[in-house]
Design an enzyme around this catalytic site. Structure first.
Site, PDB file in Angstrom:
ATOM      1  N   VAL A 279       0.836  -1.211   0.000  1.00 24.21           N
ATOM      2  CA  VAL A 279       0.000   0.000   0.000  1.00 24.21           C
ATOM      3  C   VAL A 279       0.862   1.247   0.000  1.00 24.21           C
ATOM      4  O   VAL A 279       0.580   2.236  -0.683  1.00 24.21           O
ATOM      5  CB  VAL A 279      -0.951   0.001   1.223  1.00 24.21           C
ATOM      6  CG1 VAL A 279      -1.748   1.286   1.277  1.00 24.21           C
ATOM      7  CG2 VAL A 279      -1.890  -1.186   1.141  1.00 24.21           C
ATOM      8  N   GLU A 284      -1.120   4.779  -5.276  1.00 26.35           N
ATOM      9  CA  GLU A 284      -2.473   4.677  -5.846  1.00 26.35           C
ATOM     10  C   GLU A 284      -3.184   6.015  -5.889  1.00 26.35           C
ATOM     11  O   GLU A 284      -4.190   6.176  -6.564  1.00 26.35           O
ATOM     12  CB  GLU A 284      -3.321   3.660  -5.052  1.00 26.35           C
ATOM     13  CG  GLU A 284      -3.706   4.070  -3.643  1.00 26.35           C
ATOM     14  CD  GLU A 284      -2.635   3.766  -2.608  1.00 26.35           C
ATOM     15  OE1 GLU A 284      -2.859   4.038  -1.439  1.00 26.35           O
ATOM     16  OE2 GLU A 284      -1.569   3.269  -3.003  1.00 26.35           O
ATOM     17  N   ASP A 326      -7.010  36.270 -33.667  1.00 24.18           N
ATOM     18  CA  ASP A 326      -7.765  37.245 -34.448  1.00 24.18           C
ATOM     19  C   ASP A 326      -7.387  38.645 -33.980  1.00 24.18           C
ATOM     20  O   ASP A 326      -7.046  38.835 -32.803  1.00 24.18           O
ATOM     21  CB  ASP A 326      -9.274  37.052 -34.233  1.00 24.18           C
ATOM     22  CG  ASP A 326      -9.807  35.857 -34.996  1.00 24.18           C
ATOM     23  OD1 ASP A 326      -9.221  35.532 -36.030  1.00 24.18           O
ATOM     24  OD2 ASP A 326     -10.795  35.255 -34.544  1.00 24.18           O
ATOM     25  N   ASP A 613     -14.168  32.688 -34.068  1.00 22.55           N
ATOM     26  CA  ASP A 613     -15.495  33.042 -33.560  1.00 22.55           C
ATOM     27  C   ASP A 613     -16.624  32.704 -34.522  1.00 22.55           C
ATOM     28  O   ASP A 613     -17.784  32.690 -34.148  1.00 22.55           O
ATOM     29  CB  ASP A 613     -15.562  34.532 -33.196  1.00 22.55           C
ATOM     30  CG  ASP A 613     -15.209  35.435 -34.372  1.00 22.55           C
ATOM     31  OD1 ASP A 613     -15.024  34.914 -35.495  1.00 22.55           O
ATOM     32  OD2 ASP A 613     -15.111  36.661 -34.171  1.00 22.55           O
ATOM     33  N   ASP A 617     -14.957  28.828 -38.679  1.00 23.51           N
ATOM     34  CA  ASP A 617     -13.695  28.705 -37.953  1.00 23.51           C
ATOM     35  C   ASP A 617     -13.547  27.343 -37.281  1.00 23.51           C
ATOM     36  O   ASP A 617     -12.469  26.995 -36.802  1.00 23.51           O
ATOM     37  CB  ASP A 617     -13.575  29.803 -36.877  1.00 23.51           C
ATOM     38  CG  ASP A 617     -13.257  31.158 -37.475  1.00 23.51           C
ATOM     39  OD1 ASP A 617     -12.616  31.183 -38.547  1.00 23.51           O
ATOM     40  OD2 ASP A 617     -13.655  32.181 -36.890  1.00 23.51           O
ATOM     41  N   ASP A 711       2.140  11.518   3.623  1.00 25.02           N
ATOM     42  CA  ASP A 711       2.151  11.545   2.157  1.00 25.02           C
ATOM     43  C   ASP A 711       1.035  12.408   1.579  1.00 25.02           C
ATOM     44  O   ASP A 711       1.280  13.304   0.779  1.00 25.02           O
ATOM     45  CB  ASP A 711       2.004  10.122   1.592  1.00 25.02           C
ATOM     46  CG  ASP A 711       3.270   9.306   1.793  1.00 25.02           C
ATOM     47  OD1 ASP A 711       4.171   9.797   2.481  1.00 25.02           O
ATOM     48  OD2 ASP A 711       3.334   8.180   1.266  1.00 25.02           O
TER      49      ASP A 711
END
Length: 884
Positions: A279, A284, A326, A613, A617, A711
Site C-alpha cells: 500500500v 495509488e 484574431d 469566432d 472557424d 504523504d
C-alpha cells in the site's frame, strides 16, 4: 403535432404576440408551469455512493482482508487502526472527488448557450435555460437551436439536423409549409427547428413550442454535451506508472515473504508488513491527485476569464509556442467607432457627438444602405450584435437616422447573409417604387461587382479612375489603422433571389472605423515572447491596417512579415509550410486559410493555439492543438469545436491561461515526485532490514499512518502551490518530454534513498542507546519499540520537511518563500503535531506500540529529518551554477 398547424394557429394556441413576445410576468408563470429548458443529465453521485466508490479498489480489499485476519487472531487494536486508516483514506478521497465534481459542474454552468428572444417588445439575449413555450426566438447562422420551434419567418434559413436525423446535409426551411401527415419524419418537417440542431446559414424567427425533456431530443433521452469521465493523457501515463510500480512492489512483497520463510520469521507479522508495504509503495493516489489539481486549476482559470472545456487542454497549454490570434476584439477593444466617411471626392471626419448634419444625397444613401444591411440592435443604451454593425447603427443615430424607423418604412423581404469568403452582406428592402438591394462589405469586393457609382445624387458609369480613387482613400484609411467598409445598392422592380443580388451594383462610398488596441495586450505580447511563444495576427482586414496594429503591439516590425490570403493562394502547400516562420501577420484571410496556417505551423512540430469566432472557424479550431473560441462574439459552433472559451475575448487571457497551464503541470509534477520519494524511502528501509536480517524498523500500522498523514496532505498542498512568477521566463515544454526529464527521476531517487537510509540510522541509534545493535539476538520489546519510535518519527518528519524543498527544482526555499504556500505549512505543522501526539500521548503510543522520546532524542530525530531537505537545497546550488 405543431408541424401540422399554421404558425398563426400556433401563436393563438400559445397566446403570444409575434411582434412583442411574452411579458416578464407571463414568462414567470410559464417557467413555474414548464420548468427550466434543459435536458436531464446523469444524476449527481451521492456522498455515500462516492464513499463506496473509494472502497472499490483491490488494495482496499487486501487491507480489509488483513483487518479480518488480525481480528481472527485477536489483534483487535491493529485491526481497528487498519480499519480507521481505510475509512479516513476514503473520506479524503470523497472530499477530493466531490470538490472536483463541483468544479466541473460550475464550469458547465458557465458554458450555457445564449439565445436572442423577444420579451416586452424588445430583443434581449438570455440563457437558453430560461426559455418557455410561447417565447419568440431569433435564429442566425452559427447558433444552436435552443428549443423545439415552429418557424414564422425564414430568410435562406438552413439547419443541420444530424444530431436527430444523422443526415449532415443542412435542411432548407419553409415557414409556409403545413404538413398533413402526423408521421412525417423529422428531416422532412421543414417548418420546424429542433433543439440541439445547428443553424448553418440565413436567419429566422419562430415560436418555442416545446422545451427541456418535452423536445424531440429530450424524448430520446439524448444529452447534447454528455460529460465523459475520460482521463487526461497525463493521468493515463501516471496510472500506468502506478500499475508498473505496483507490480514491482508486489514483487518486493513476495520477495520479503520468501526471505522471511527462509529466515524463519513470524509469518503473520511479515504478511501484514508485506501488505502495508504494498500500500505504501504503490502510489495509488496519483490519478486522484492529478484529478483534483486539474479541477482546482481549471476553476482558477475560469475566474481569470478562460473556461477550459477539455481537461487535456491544461497539459497542452504548457507546450504552446505559437498563438494565432484574431485581430478584432482579441488584440483590439472591439469597440468600433466610425471616424471617417467618404463618398467620391468628399472625405469627412466624424466628430464624437450627436445631432450631426447629413451634408448631401450621397452621404444619406451611404448611411441608409449601411443601416438597412445591418442586423445589430441599439436601443436604450444597450447593443446586441456584431460590433462593426453596432458602429454603423450608432453612426445612423448620430445623424438622426433611426434603424427602427428605417426598417418600419422599408421592410426587409430577402437577404444574402454575410460569409467570410465573399466578405459581403446584402438585404432586399421594400421602397415606394419597388425594391432596393443594400450591400455592405469589403470595398475591393464591392468594386468587383459594381458597374456604376453614385456621384452628387446621380448614378454614373464606374470608371477605372473612380475605382482607383476609392482604393486610394481605402488604403489611406488602412494606413491609419482604420477598418474599411464599403457600401453599394441596386434598384429593382421585383423581389429577386439572393444569388441575383450582388450583380451590377452602384457603389456609394466607404467608412473608416477605428478599433483601438487593448491597452494590456502590448505587455502580454512582450511576456509571451519572453516565454518563447510567438504571437501571430490573423485578420480579414487589409494588410496595411493589420500591419499598423501589429507594429504598434510589437507583433511585427516590417511589411515583409505580413502576407495576404491572395498571396497564400499563389504558393504551394510545401512552399507555404517551408516559409511559414517568416510571417507574423496574415491579412485578408478566409477560414480555409486559417486551416492552412495551422497545418503549416504544425508541420514544424509547433504546438499551435488558434482563436476563432465564426461558423467556418470550426475546422481550424479542431486542427489546432488548442482551439480558442470567443465567449462574447463567438458562435455556438466555434464554442462547441474549441478546447477553451475566452469570456472576455482578450488576447491577454490566452497568455494568462498558458501561464496557469504551465504552473498546473509543474504542481502535478511536484506532487508526484514527492509521493514517489516518500514511497521509495519506506520500501528501502523495510527491504534493507529484511535482506540483512535486521529487526523490522516499522510496524504495519506505522507505515499506514505515514502513508495517510505524511504523504497525502503535503501532496495535495503541493498540487495547489502558488504560481511560479518565473514560469513565463522559461521555454515551452516539449510535449514529448518525459515526465521525469530534467533530473526529476534523479532527485526522486536521491530523496527517497536519503529518507529510507536515515530511517534505518535512527533505528540503529535507538538500539545503540540501549546497548543493542542491528544484529543483536533477543532484543527486548521495549528497546525495539523505542528504536522504532525514533525511526517512525524520522520517516514521517523527514518527508514533511522534504516537501518544502520539492516546491522548486532550482530555487532555494528562501527564494520561493517558506510561508508562501499556506496549505503546505498547515499540512507540515498539522502532521508534526499529530506525530508528537501519537508518540507522546500514552493512549496512542500504546496502540501504535511506541514510546515517548527524550529531549535529546527529539533533537536528534529532528536533525536527521532535516538532512534530506538540506541535501536537496545543496544540490540546487550546483544546479543553479550549472545553468549559469
Amino acid at each position: 403535432m405543431w408541424f401540422i398547424k399554421t404558425y398563426e394557429e400556433v401563436l393563438k394556441n400559445l397566446d403570444t404576440n409575434f411582434e412583442t413576445g411574452l411579458s416578464t410576468e407571463e414568462v414567470s408563470k410559464r417557467q413555474e408551469k414548464y420548468g427550466k429548458n434543459k435536458l436531464k443529465g446523469k444524476p449527481s453521485k451521492s456522498i455515500f455512493s462516492l464513499f463506496i466508490g473509494q472502497l472499490k479498489d483491490m488494495l482496499i480489499y487486501i487491507l480489509l482482508g488483513a483487518t479480518l485476519l488480525t481480528m481472527f487472531i485477536g489483534e483487535y487494536i491493529d485491526a481497528i487502526i487498519i480499519l480507521f486508516v481505510i475509512i479516513l483514506n476514503a473520506i479524503i478521497g470523497v472530499f477530493q472527488e466531490y470538490k472536483a465534481e463541483k468544479a466541473v459542474e460550475a464550469l458547465e454552468e458557465m458554458t450555457i448557450i445564449k439565445t436572442l428572444v423577444k420579451r416586452n417588445g424588445e430583443v434581449v439575449e438570455i440563457n437558453s435555460e430560461e426559455l418557455v413555450p410561447g417565447d419568440i426566438v431569433i435564429l442566425d447562422a452559427g447558433r444552436f437551436v435552443p428549443a423545439d420551434i415552429r418557424l414564422i419567418k425564414a430568410v435562406n434559413l438552413q439547419i443541420e439536423e444530424s444530431t436527430l436525423t444523422g443526415e449532415s446535409v443542412p435542411v432548407e426551411k419553409d415557414v409556409d409549409v403545413v404538413l398533413t401527415d402526423e408521421k412525417t419524419p423529422i428531416g422532412d418537417r421543414t417548418n420546424m427547428a429542433y433543439m440541439s440542431t445547428l443553424v448553418t446559414y440565413g436567419r429566422g424567427e419562430g415560436i418555442v413550442v416545446e422545451t427541456g425533456m418535452d423536445t424531440e431530443i429530450g424524448k430520446i433521452a439524448r444529452i447534447l454535451d454528455e460529460h465523459v469521465d475520460d482521463m487526461t493523457p497525463l493521468q493515463i501515463r501516471l496510472d500506468e506508472l502506478g500499475k508498473t510500480l505496483g507490480f514491482i512492489a508486489m514483487g518486493i512483497c513476495i520477495l520479503i515473504f520468501i526471505i522471511a520463510l527462509i529466515q524463519k520469521r513470524d509469518l503473520f507479522e511479515m504478511f501484514l508488513l508485506a501488505i502495508s508495504l504494498a500500500v505504501a509503495a504503490i502510489p495509488e493516489g496519483l490519478a486522484a491527485i492529478v484529478a483534483i489539481v486539474l479541477a482546482l486549476g481549471v476553476t482558477r482559470m475560469s475566474k481569470k476569464n478562460a473556461i477550459i472545456k477539455k481537461l487535456p487542454a491544461v497539459e497542452t497549454l504548457g507546450s504552446v509556442n505559437i498563438i494565432c490570434s484574431d485581430k478584432t476584439g482579441t488584440l483590439t477593444q472591439n469597440k468600433m467607432t466610425v471616424v471617417q466617411l467618404y463618398t467620391l471626392n468628399n472625405l469627412k471626419k466624424i466628430p464624437d457627438n450627436d445631432n450631426l448634419t447629413i451634408e448631401n444625397k450621397d452621404e444619406e444613401e451611404l448611411l441608409k444602405t449601411f443601416i438597412l444591411s445591418s442586423d445589430a440592435v441599439v436601443e436604450n443604451g444597450e447593443s446586441i450584435g456584431d460590433p462593426t454593425e453596432i458602429a454603423l447603427v450608432v453612426l445612423g443615430d448620430k445623424h438622426n437616422l433611426s434603424k427602427r424607423a428605417l426598417e418600419n418604412n422599408h421592410e426587409r423581404v430577402n437577404e444574402k447573409p454575410f460569409d467570410s469568403d465573399r466578405k459581403l452582406m446584402s438585404t432586399l428592402n421594400k421602397f415606394e417604387n419597388g425594391y432596393k438591394v443594400n450591400t455592405k462589405g469589403a470595398i475591393d469586393n464591392i468594386l468587383k461587382i459594381s458597374t456604376t457609382a453614385l456621384v452628387n445624387g446621380e448614378i454614373v458609369p464606374l470608371t477605372d479612375e473612380m475605382r482607383d480613387e476609392y482604393l486610394k482613400i481605402s488604403e489611406q484609411m488602412s494606413n491609419e489603422a482604420l477598418r474599411v467598409l464599403g457600401a453599394a445598392f441596386k434598384n429593382t422592380d421585383e423581389i429577386i433571389e439572393p444569388e441575383d443580388m450582388e450583380k451590377d451594383l452602384t457603389v456609394i462610398g466607404i467608412v473608416g472605423m477605428i478599433d483601438p488596441p487593448r491597452l494590456e495586450v502590448k505587455d502580454s505580447i512582450r511576456e509571451a515572447k519572453m516565454a518563447g511563444i510567438t504571437p501571430v495576427m490573423i485578420t480579414g482586414d487589409h494588410k496595411n491596417t493589420a500591419m499598423a496594429i501589429a507594429k504598434e503591439l510589437g507583433i511585427a516590425e516590417s511589411m515583409e512579415e505580413g502576407i495576404t490570403g491572395f498571396e497564400i493562394d499563389q504558393l504551394s502547400d510545401e512552399e507555404f509550410s517551408k516559409n511559414i516562420n517568416k510571417y507574423k501577420v496574415f491579412a485578408r484571410v478566409s477560414p480555409e486559410h486559417k486551416v492552412k496556417i495551422v497545418k503549416a505551423y504544425k508541420s514544424h512540430d509547433n504546438i499551435v493555439s488558434m482563436t476563432g469566432d465564426g461558423v467556418n472557424d470550426a475546422p481550424s479550431l479542431k486542427n489546432a492543438d488548442i482551439g480558442v473560441a470567443m465567449g462574447i462574439t463567438g458562435t455556438d459552433v466555434s464554442k462547441a469545436a474549441s478546447d477553451m472559451i475566452l469570456t472576455d475575448d482578450n488576447f491577454t487571457t490566452i497568455v494568462h491561461a498558458i501561464e496557469e497551464g504551465r504552473n498546473i503541470y509543474n504542481n502535478i509534477k511536484k506532487s508526484v515526485v514527492f509521493l514517489l520519494s516518500c514511497n521509495l524511502g519506506e520500501v528501502i528501509s523495510i527491504l534493507m532490514s529484511v535482506l540483512f536480517y535486521w529487526p523490522i524498523p516499522l510496524l504495519p500500522t506505522h507505515i499506514l499512518w505515514v502513508n495517510l498523514i505524511t504523504d497525502s496532505l503535503p501532496a495535495i498542498a503541493l498540487g495547489v502551490d502558488t504560481n511560479d512568477k518565473d514560469v513565463m521566463k522559461q521555454k515551452p515544454r516539449d510535449p514529448k518530454e518525459s515526465f521525469f526529464a530534467g533530473g526529476t527521476a534523479f532527485r526522486a531517487i536521491v530523496g527517497g534513498t536519503l529518507i529510507g537510509t536515515l530511517t534505518l540510522v535512527a533505528f540503529y541509534l535507538g538500539l545503540n542507546e540501549n546497548g543493542y545493535t542491528l544484529n543483536s539476538n533477543n532484543t527486548p520489546e521495549t528497546v525495539l519499540n523505542y528504536a522504532r519510535s525514533m525511526a517512525f518519527v524520522v520517516l514521517a518528519t523527514s518527508q514533511l520537511f522534504y516537501s518544502l524543498s520539492i516546491r522548486s527544482n532550482t530555487k532555494s526555499i528562501f527564494q520561493v518563500g517558506i510561508f508562501t504556500n499556506k496549505h503546505l505549512i498547515m499540512a507540515i505543522v498539522g502532521g508534526f503535531i499529530l506525530q508528537i501526539g501519537v508518540v507522546s500521548i500514552p493512549f496512542f503510543a500504546n496502540i501504535f506500540k511506541l514510546q515517548n522520546l527524550s529531549i535529546m532524542d527529539w533533537g536528534l530525530v529532528i536533525f536527521l529529518s532535516l538532512i534530506p531537505l538540506v541535501a536537496n537545497e545543496i544540490l540546487k546550488i550546483f544546479l543553479r551554477r550549472s545553468e549559469n
